[in-house]
Scaffold this motif. Structure first.
Motif, PDB file in Angstrom:
ATOM      1  N   LYS A 414       0.842  -1.207   0.000  1.00 39.93           N
ATOM      2  CA  LYS A 414       0.000   0.000   0.000  1.00 39.93           C
ATOM      3  C   LYS A 414       0.871   1.249   0.000  1.00 39.93           C
ATOM      4  O   LYS A 414       0.604   2.210  -0.763  1.00 39.93           O
ATOM      5  CB  LYS A 414      -0.904  -0.019   1.238  1.00 39.93           C
ATOM      6  CG  LYS A 414      -1.822   1.184   1.336  1.00 39.93           C
ATOM      7  CD  LYS A 414      -2.647   1.120   2.616  1.00 39.93           C
ATOM      8  CE  LYS A 414      -3.484   2.377   2.781  1.00 39.93           C
ATOM      9  NZ  LYS A 414      -4.241   2.364   4.066  1.00 39.93           N
ATOM     10  N   ASN A 415       1.917   1.236   0.819  1.00 41.10           N
ATOM     11  CA  ASN A 415       2.811   2.397   0.888  1.00 41.10           C
ATOM     12  C   ASN A 415       3.599   2.567  -0.407  1.00 41.10           C
ATOM     13  O   ASN A 415       3.779   3.684  -0.906  1.00 41.10           O
ATOM     14  CB  ASN A 415       3.774   2.262   2.066  1.00 41.10           C
ATOM     15  CG  ASN A 415       3.066   2.354   3.399  1.00 41.10           C
ATOM     16  OD1 ASN A 415       1.999   2.969   3.500  1.00 41.10           O
ATOM     17  ND2 ASN A 415       3.641   1.744   4.430  1.00 41.10           N
ATOM     18  N   SER A 418       1.507   3.959  -3.281  1.00 42.02           N
ATOM     19  CA  SER A 418       0.880   5.277  -3.082  1.00 42.02           C
ATOM     20  C   SER A 418       1.251   6.263  -4.200  1.00 42.02           C
ATOM     21  O   SER A 418       0.399   7.018  -4.696  1.00 42.02           O
ATOM     22  CB  SER A 418       1.254   5.851  -1.713  1.00 42.02           C
ATOM     23  OG  SER A 418       2.662   6.012  -1.626  1.00 42.02           O
ATOM     24  N   ASP A 419       2.550   6.279  -4.644  1.00 40.93           N
ATOM     25  CA  ASP A 419       2.965   7.183  -5.727  1.00 40.93           C
ATOM     26  C   ASP A 419       2.289   6.815  -7.035  1.00 40.93           C
ATOM     27  O   ASP A 419       1.819   7.709  -7.787  1.00 40.93           O
ATOM     28  CB  ASP A 419       4.489   7.133  -5.894  1.00 40.93           C
ATOM     29  CG  ASP A 419       5.215   7.813  -4.738  1.00 40.93           C
ATOM     30  OD1 ASP A 419       4.556   8.571  -3.992  1.00 40.93           O
ATOM     31  OD2 ASP A 419       6.426   7.578  -4.570  1.00 40.93           O
ATOM     32  N   SER A 421      -0.507   5.283  -7.370  1.00 40.81           N
ATOM     33  CA  SER A 421      -1.933   5.590  -7.218  1.00 40.81           C
ATOM     34  C   SER A 421      -2.195   7.068  -7.519  1.00 40.81           C
ATOM     35  O   SER A 421      -3.183   7.429  -8.179  1.00 40.81           O
ATOM     36  CB  SER A 421      -2.385   5.235  -5.804  1.00 40.81           C
ATOM     37  OG  SER A 421      -3.751   5.528  -5.632  1.00 40.81           O
ATOM     38  N   GLU A 422      -1.264   7.895  -7.039  1.00 37.97           N
ATOM     39  CA  GLU A 422      -1.417   9.345  -7.277  1.00 37.97           C
ATOM     40  C   GLU A 422      -1.286   9.657  -8.772  1.00 37.97           C
ATOM     41  O   GLU A 422      -2.032  10.481  -9.331  1.00 37.97           O
ATOM     42  CB  GLU A 422      -0.348  10.091  -6.479  1.00 37.97           C
ATOM     43  CG  GLU A 422      -0.547  11.599  -6.475  1.00 37.97           C
ATOM     44  CD  GLU A 422       0.460  12.300  -5.569  1.00 37.97           C
ATOM     45  OE1 GLU A 422       0.739  13.477  -5.810  1.00 37.97           O
ATOM     46  OE2 GLU A 422       0.971  11.646  -4.626  1.00 37.97           O
ATOM     47  N   ARG A 423      -0.352   8.996  -9.453  1.00 38.65           N
ATOM     48  CA  ARG A 423      -0.173   9.205 -10.894  1.00 38.65           C
ATOM     49  C   ARG A 423      -1.397   8.738 -11.671  1.00 38.65           C
ATOM     50  O   ARG A 423      -1.788   9.342 -12.673  1.00 38.65           O
ATOM     51  CB  ARG A 423       1.070   8.459 -11.393  1.00 38.65           C
ATOM     52  CG  ARG A 423       2.383   9.044 -10.874  1.00 38.65           C
ATOM     53  CD  ARG A 423       3.585   8.444 -11.605  1.00 38.65           C
ATOM     54  NE  ARG A 423       4.828   8.819 -10.950  1.00 38.65           N
ATOM     55  CZ  ARG A 423       5.521   8.013 -10.169  1.00 38.65           C
ATOM     56  NH1 ARG A 423       5.097   6.775  -9.942  1.00 38.65           N
ATOM     57  NH2 ARG A 423       6.630   8.428  -9.605  1.00 38.65           N
ATOM     58  N   GLN A 425      -4.433   8.744 -10.587  1.00 43.16           N
ATOM     59  CA  GLN A 425      -5.494   9.746 -10.395  1.00 43.16           C
ATOM     60  C   GLN A 425      -5.216  11.011 -11.210  1.00 43.16           C
ATOM     61  O   GLN A 425      -6.147  11.683 -11.685  1.00 43.16           O
ATOM     62  CB  GLN A 425      -5.605  10.084  -8.906  1.00 43.16           C
ATOM     63  CG  GLN A 425      -6.167   8.946  -8.072  1.00 43.16           C
ATOM     64  CD  GLN A 425      -6.144   9.255  -6.582  1.00 43.16           C
ATOM     65  OE1 GLN A 425      -5.783  10.360  -6.186  1.00 43.16           O
ATOM     66  NE2 GLN A 425      -6.537   8.285  -5.774  1.00 43.16           N
ATOM     67  N   ASN A 426      -3.932  11.330 -11.387  1.00 41.61           N
ATOM     68  CA  ASN A 426      -3.570  12.531 -12.142  1.00 41.61           C
ATOM     69  C   ASN A 426      -3.567  12.286 -13.650  1.00 41.61           C
ATOM     70  O   ASN A 426      -3.300  13.212 -14.439  1.00 41.61           O
ATOM     71  CB  ASN A 426      -2.193  13.051 -11.721  1.00 41.61           C
ATOM     72  CG  ASN A 426      -2.191  13.543 -10.284  1.00 41.61           C
ATOM     73  OD1 ASN A 426      -3.247  13.913  -9.760  1.00 41.61           O
ATOM     74  ND2 ASN A 426      -1.022  13.579  -9.665  1.00 41.61           N
ATOM     75  N   ASP A 441       7.164   1.671 -13.578  1.00 40.03           N
ATOM     76  CA  ASP A 441       6.882   1.983 -12.163  1.00 40.03           C
ATOM     77  C   ASP A 441       6.485   0.718 -11.391  1.00 40.03           C
ATOM     78  O   ASP A 441       6.874   0.545 -10.228  1.00 40.03           O
ATOM     79  CB  ASP A 441       5.762   3.022 -12.066  1.00 40.03           C
ATOM     80  CG  ASP A 441       6.218   4.400 -12.518  1.00 40.03           C
ATOM     81  OD1 ASP A 441       7.439   4.586 -12.699  1.00 40.03           O
ATOM     82  OD2 ASP A 441       5.348   5.289 -12.692  1.00 40.03           O
TER      83      ASP A 441
END
Length: 627
Positions: A414-415, A418-419, A421-423, A425-426, A441
Motif C-alpha cells: 500500500k505504501n 501510493s505514488d 496511485s497518485e499518478r 489519479q492525475n 513503475d
C-alpha cells in the motif's frame, strides 16, 4: 517449588482421630507439595514410650523437636513429619516420620496400630523398629504387625493378580519394602553368642533364626521371623545403652551431651551415620524416584484407601499417582514449550525456517521436561496429549505468523503503491506511452518490495494477490495507450500473463517450501520423541532390573542361610522364586532390545503422525506390560 525445604519443627502429617479415622493434615501435605526434589524417608515405629522420638530428633540434627514426654502417656498421635536438607546428599530432603506408639493402652484398637505400622512401611525407604531390652522371643512376637502385612498390603491389583496366579503376593514384598533397622534401647547384655563376641547384626540374625520341626508352637515361633527375613531386603541392628541415669531420663531433652552416657552417644552417632549413608531415596514400584510432592500424594492415596475400608495396593497407588504426575508433566512441558516460543513470536512475522528451528528446539526441551517427570505412561496417552497440545499451539502460532506477514506485506505494498496511485489519479498513465511508464513503475515497486527484509511466509502470496488486483487496471492502461499497435498490445498481454504465471509459481514454491519444512519439523519432532522414549524406557528397564537385583540378592542370602541351618525344603522353595525372578529380569531386558531399541528404524511413516503415535503407543503398552 524448591528441591529441598528446612522446617523449624515437626508437624502432623497423618492425624489419628479419636474415632480411629486417619486423615492427611493440610499443613503437612502443603509442605511436601513444595518439595520438588527426591526424598529419603525414614520412619520409626515401635511400642509407645520406648524413645522413638529421640532418635528422630538426632537424625534431624536437633536435641528437641519431636515430643519425647516423660510419663507413661504416649505423646505422638498419628504420624508426625520433619523435613530437613539431607546432610550428605545435596538437593535431597530427609523426611523423618515419627509414628504413634504401638500398643497404647488407652487406644484399645490393635487394627488402628496395624494401619499406622502399614503406612510407615508404605511411605518410607528405611523403617526403624524401636524396642527396649533385648531381642528375645517376646520382642519378636510383639512385632505381630509384620505378620499382618500380607493381609494389609497388596502388590498388584486384583486384575493383575488374577492374570498371574503363579506368583505369591508376599514373595514380592522384598522388591518394594524399605530397609529394616532394629534399634534396641536400654541394652544391658554383653554381645556374645556361644561365648564368642558378636556384632549387632549377628545378634539380630541369631534372634531371627528359625527352629526346626513341626507343630503349632514352632510355626508360631518361626512365622514373624520368616516374615522379617522374607519381606525386608536388608536388615541392620543397633544396640543402645541407657542414655542417662534414671533421674535424668525425665529431662532427656534438656540434657547436654556431656550429661549423656558416652556409649549411648557413640551408638547414636553410628546409627545416624548409617541412616545418612545407607538410606536410599524413596522409590515406587517400578523404581521411579519419589519427590516430596509425590510423597504427599501417596499419603493421601493410602489414607483414603484405608478409610474406604480397602487394602492399600502398591500397583493401584502407582497408577493413580502416575496419572496425576503425567498430567502435571504434560502441563509443565507445554509451559516450557510456550515460554520458549515467546521470543520468536514477539518477532513476527518471521520466515518458516526461523520459526521451525525454534519450534524443534522448544519441542525437544518440552519432551525432555515431560520425560523427566512422567512415568508409567504405559499406553502413550500422555506423550500423545503433549504432542497434540504442542501441535495445536504451534499451528496457532503459524496462523498468527501468517497473519502478521499478510498485514505487513499488504501495508508495505500500500505504501509502495501510493505514488503510482497518485499518478493514476492525475492521469499520468492516460497518454501515449503511458503503459510503458506504468510497467516501469510497477517493476520498480516489485523490486522495492522484494528488497524489503522480514516480510514473512506470505510475501509471494500477497504480492500475487496484489498483481491480480492490478490486472484490470493494467489492461485498461494498455488498451488506452494510442502509441501501441494491436500487435504490441497482444505481445504485452502475453507478457502480463507470463508475469502473473511466474508470480503464481513463486507463490506455489513458497507454499511447497513451507509445507516441506512443516513436514520435516513434524518428522524431527516424532524422531525426537522416539529417541527420548528409548532413553526413558531404558531408564525404566534399568530401574526395574535394579528392583529385581535387590530382590534376587535378598533371596540368595536367605537361601544361603537356610541351607547353612539345614532348612533344605525351604531353600528349595526359594529356588523357584529365584528362577522366576531371573526369567522375569531376562524377559524385560530382551523386550527392550527387540522392540524399544529398533523403534526409530522400524519403517515408521514419520510423515503420518497418527500412524507413528499408534505404533509408539502399541510398543509402550507391550513394554510396560513386560515390566
Amino acid at each position: 517449588m524448591s528441591s529441598t525445604i528446612h522446617m523449624p519443627a515437626p508437624v502432623c502429617l497423618i492425624e489419628n482421630e479419636d474415632s480411629g479415622t486417619l486423615s492427611v493434615r493440610k499443613e503437612g501435605k502443603d509442605i511436601l507439595d513444595r518439595i520438588s526434589g527426591p526424598v529419603v524417608v525414614v520412619s520409626v515405629v515401635g511400642l509407645y514410650r520406648t524413645g522413638k522420638s529421640y532418635l528422630m530428633n538426632r537424625l534431624a540434627g536437633q536435641q528437641t523437636g519431636f515430643a519425647l514426654g516423660n510419663t507413661v502417656e504416649s505423646k505422638t498421635k498419628g504420624i508426625w513429619m520433619w523435613c530437613v536438607p539431607h546432610p550428605s546428599m545435596p538437593g535431597h530432603t530427609l523426611v523423618l516420620l515419627d509414628t504413634e506408639g504401638l500398643g497404647d493402652v488407652k487406644k484399645g484398637d490393635s487394627k488402628n496400630d496395624s494401619w499406622i505400622f502399614c503406612l510407615a512401611v508404605l511411605l518410607s525407604s528405611t523403617l526403624v523398629y524401636n524396642s527396649r531390652g533385648t531381642i528375645d522371643n517376646d520382642a519378636v512376637q510383639k512385632l505381630q504387625y509384620v505378620v499382618e502385612l500380607a493381609e494389609q498390603i497388596k502388590i498388584r491389583s486384583p486384575k493383575s493378580a488374577s492374570e498371574d496366579k503363579e506368583v505369591e503376593e508376599n514373595d514380592q514384598f522384598v522388591r518394594f519394602f524399605p530397609l529394616f533397622v532394629w534399634a534396641v534401647r536400654d541394652f544391658t547384655l554383653d554381645l556374645e553368642i556361644n561365648e564368642k563376641k558378636a556384632t549387632e547384626d549377628e545378634y539380630l540374625n541369631f534372634a531371627l533364626e528359625l527352629k526346626k520341626g513341626v507343630g503349632r508352637k514352632i510355626s508360631d515361633f518361626n512365622l514373624p521371623r520368616e516374615c522379617i527375613q522374607r519381606y525386608f531386603p536388608s536388615r541392620k541392628c543397633f544396640v543402645f545403652p541407657s542414655p542417662a541415669s534414671p533421674e535424668n531420663m525425665r529431662c532427656l531433652e534438656s540434657l547436654q551431651e556431656q550429661d549423656l552416657v558416652p556409649g549411648f552417644l557413640e551408638a547414636t552417632h553410628n546409627f545416624c551415620k548409617y541412616i545418612f549413608v545407607k538410606s536410599a531415596v524413596k522409590k515406587l514400584k517400578g523404581g521411579h524416584t519419589v519427590t516430596g510432592k509425590m510423597l504427599g500424594q501417596l499419603a493421601h492415596i493410602y489414607v483414603k484407601t484405608i478409610n474406604d475400608g480397602q487394602v492399600p495396593c502398591l500397583e493401584n497407588a502407582v497408577v493413580t499417582l502416575a496419572n496425576l504426575e503425567n498430567q502435571a508433566a504434560v502441563e509443565e512441558a507445554l509451559k516450557v514449550y510456550k515460554n520458549g516460543m515467546e521470543e520468536i513470536s514477539s518477532k513476527f512475522p518471521v520466515g518458516m525456517e526461523s520459526i521451525t528451528i525454534v519450534h524443534q528446539k522448544c519441542s525437544s526441551l518440552a519432551n525432555s521436561e515431560f520425560m523427566k517427570r512422567s512415568f508409567k505412561d504405559d499406553k502413550g496417552e500422555y506423550i500423545t496429549k503433549l504432542t497434540e497440545a504442542i501441535d495445536t499451539y504451534y499451528k496457532d502460532l503459524q496462523q498468527k505468523n501468517e497473519m502478521a506477514s499478510e498485514e505487513k506485506c499488504k501495508e508495505l505494498l500500500k505504501n509502495l503503491f501510493s505514488d503510482m496511485s497518485e499518478r493514476l489519479q492525475n492521469g499520468a498513465y492516460s497518454q501515449p506511452g503511458g503503459y510503458k511508464v506504468y510497467c516501469r513503475d510497477k517493476d520498480d515497486l516489485i523490486a522495492q518490495y522484494h528488497g524489503e527484509p522480514d516480510k514473512g511466509v506470505r510475501a509471494e502470496a500477497v504480492l500475487n494477490e496484489f498483481l491480480i488486483e492490478r490486472g484490470p487496471e493494467a489492461n485498461s492502461i494498455l488498451h488506452a495507450d494510442k502509441e501501441l499497435t494491436e500487435k504490441d498490445r497482444k505481445i504485452q498481454e502475453e507478457k502480463e500473463k507470463a508475469a502473473l504465471l511466474k508470480q503464481k509459481c513463486k507463490e506455489e514454491e513458497e507454499k511447497r517450501i513451507e509445507s516441506e519444512q512443516r513436514m520435516l519439523a513434524d518428522q524431527e519432532h516424532q524422531q525426537d520423541i522416539i529417541r527420548q522414549l528409548q532413553e526413558k524406557c531404558k531408564k525404566e528397564m534399568e530401574q526395574k532390573q535394579e528392583e529385581m537385583d535387590r530382590a534376587l540378592d535378598s533371596k540368595l542370602k536367605e537361601q544361603e542361610e537356610l541351607i547353612k541351618k539345614g532348612f533344605d525344603a525351604k531353600a528349595e522353595q526359594l529356588e523357584e522364586e529365584i528362577v522366576r525372578l531371573n526369567k522375569e529380569k531376562e524377559a524385560a531386558g530382551n523386550f527392550f532390545k527387540e522392540y524399544i531399541m529398533p523403534l526409530a528404524s522400524a519403517g515408521l511413516d514419520l510423515a503420518n503422525k497418527v500412524q507413528t503415535q499408534k505404533a509408539i503407543q502399541n510398543v509402550l503398552t507391550s513394554f510396560f506390560k513386560a515390566l
